[in-house]
Design an enzyme around this catalytic site. Sequence first.
Site, short mmCIF file in Angstrom:
data_model
loop_
_atom_site.label_atom_id
_atom_site.label_comp_id
_atom_site.label_asym_id
_atom_site.label_seq_id
_atom_site.Cartn_x
_atom_site.Cartn_y
_atom_site.Cartn_z
N ARG A 66 -11.94 24.13 -15.66
CA ARG A 66 -11.60 23.64 -14.33
C ARG A 66 -11.46 24.81 -13.35
NH1 ARG A 66 -12.10 18.34 -12.61
NH2 ARG A 66 -11.36 18.41 -10.51
N HIS A 110 -7.74 7.13 2.99
CA HIS A 110 -7.24 6.36 1.85
C HIS A 110 -7.20 4.89 2.26
CE1 HIS A 110 -5.23 5.55 -1.89
NE2 HIS A 110 -4.43 4.75 -1.22
N GLU A 148 -0.48 19.49 -1.23
CA GLU A 148 -0.53 19.67 -2.67
C GLU A 148 -0.31 18.38 -3.45
OE1 GLU A 148 0.52 21.87 -0.55
OE2 GLU A 148 -0.45 23.74 -1.19
N ASP A 151 -2.04 12.07 -1.80
CA ASP A 151 -1.85 11.16 -0.66
C ASP A 151 -0.48 11.36 0.03
OD1 ASP A 151 -4.34 9.99 -1.32
OD2 ASP A 151 -3.39 8.57 -2.67
C1 GAR Z 1 -13.44 4.29 0.60
O1 GAR Z 1 -12.91 2.99 0.59
C2 GAR Z 1 -12.32 5.31 0.64
O2 GAR Z 1 -11.25 4.89 1.41
C3 GAR Z 1 -11.96 5.40 -0.82
O3 GAR Z 1 -13.19 5.39 -1.49
C4 GAR Z 1 -14.13 4.60 -0.74
C5 GAR Z 1 -15.41 5.38 -0.55
O4 GAR Z 1 -16.41 4.58 0.02
N1 GAR Z 1 -11.19 6.58 -1.11
C6 GAR Z 1 -10.18 6.60 -1.98
O5 GAR Z 1 -9.86 5.65 -2.66
C7 GAR Z 1 -9.45 7.94 -2.06
N2 GAR Z 1 -8.23 7.80 -2.80
P1 GAR Z 1 -17.70 5.22 0.73
O6 GAR Z 1 -18.34 6.20 -0.28
O7 GAR Z 1 -18.59 4.05 1.00
O8 GAR Z 1 -17.26 5.92 1.99
#
Ligand code: GAR
Length: 208
Positions: A66, A110, A148, A151
């Site tokens: 990583r 988010h 860090e 969310d």
């Molecule tokens: C979106 O709904 C975004 O909010 C979510 O992933 C999706 C990506 O869609 N992100 C998360 O869940 C981050 N924790 P996209 O590739 O069509 O933009």
Amino acid sequence: MIKLAVCVSGGGTNLQAIIDAIDNGTITNAQIAVVISNNPGAYALERAKQHGIEGICISPKEFETRDAFNDAFLKKLDSYQVDLVVLAGFLVVIPPQMIANYRNRIINIHPSLIPSFCGTGYYGLKVHEGVLSRGVKVTGATVHFVDEGTDTGPIILQKAVEVQQGDTPEVLQRRVMEQAEWKIMPQAIDLIANGKVTVEDGRVVISE
Ligand code: GAR
């Protein structure tokens, strides 16, 4: 004009919303320098290509450790000299060194109203499944700076969306995208690009 790196893992509808908002003038003073994906098959890379934007792939799977991935990812990002990193559905944990070096210069979208339905394990459809199983009547989306925690960074913009009777996770996900994500993500970028966002005592202040 600020330079953006947009990091993606999947379909890239939020990337598309950013591209469209730059094209139609909803976002001013910003351009996308690079789209970075951890997934070579991400349709988001195709969207970048179609718009003449450089797209690259860097995946933890290509590295033995990583730490090696984290170093390579940071070097790659640094090479583009961007002002703002936009996580648009990017499902890779951001290296701590990157968070420190790009303090208040990384934003994430988010798909819930933080601090509900967020943190470890809440991503993509899982967020909407959580919303429906708890039975809340209002959900939404949040754009925040990345710190860090998961969310936990300063919140820039939020928009509420109604949960409707009979919603499936997929239907709700689509409504949250259409009514909230594709609006507040471009709006947040425009505010930052035009110098209207500051962080004071861990909270965002937006100037007129
Ligand atoms: C979106 O709904 C975004 O909010 C979510 O992933 C999706 C990506 O869609 N992100 C998360 O869940 C981050 N924790 P996209 O590739 O069509 O933009």
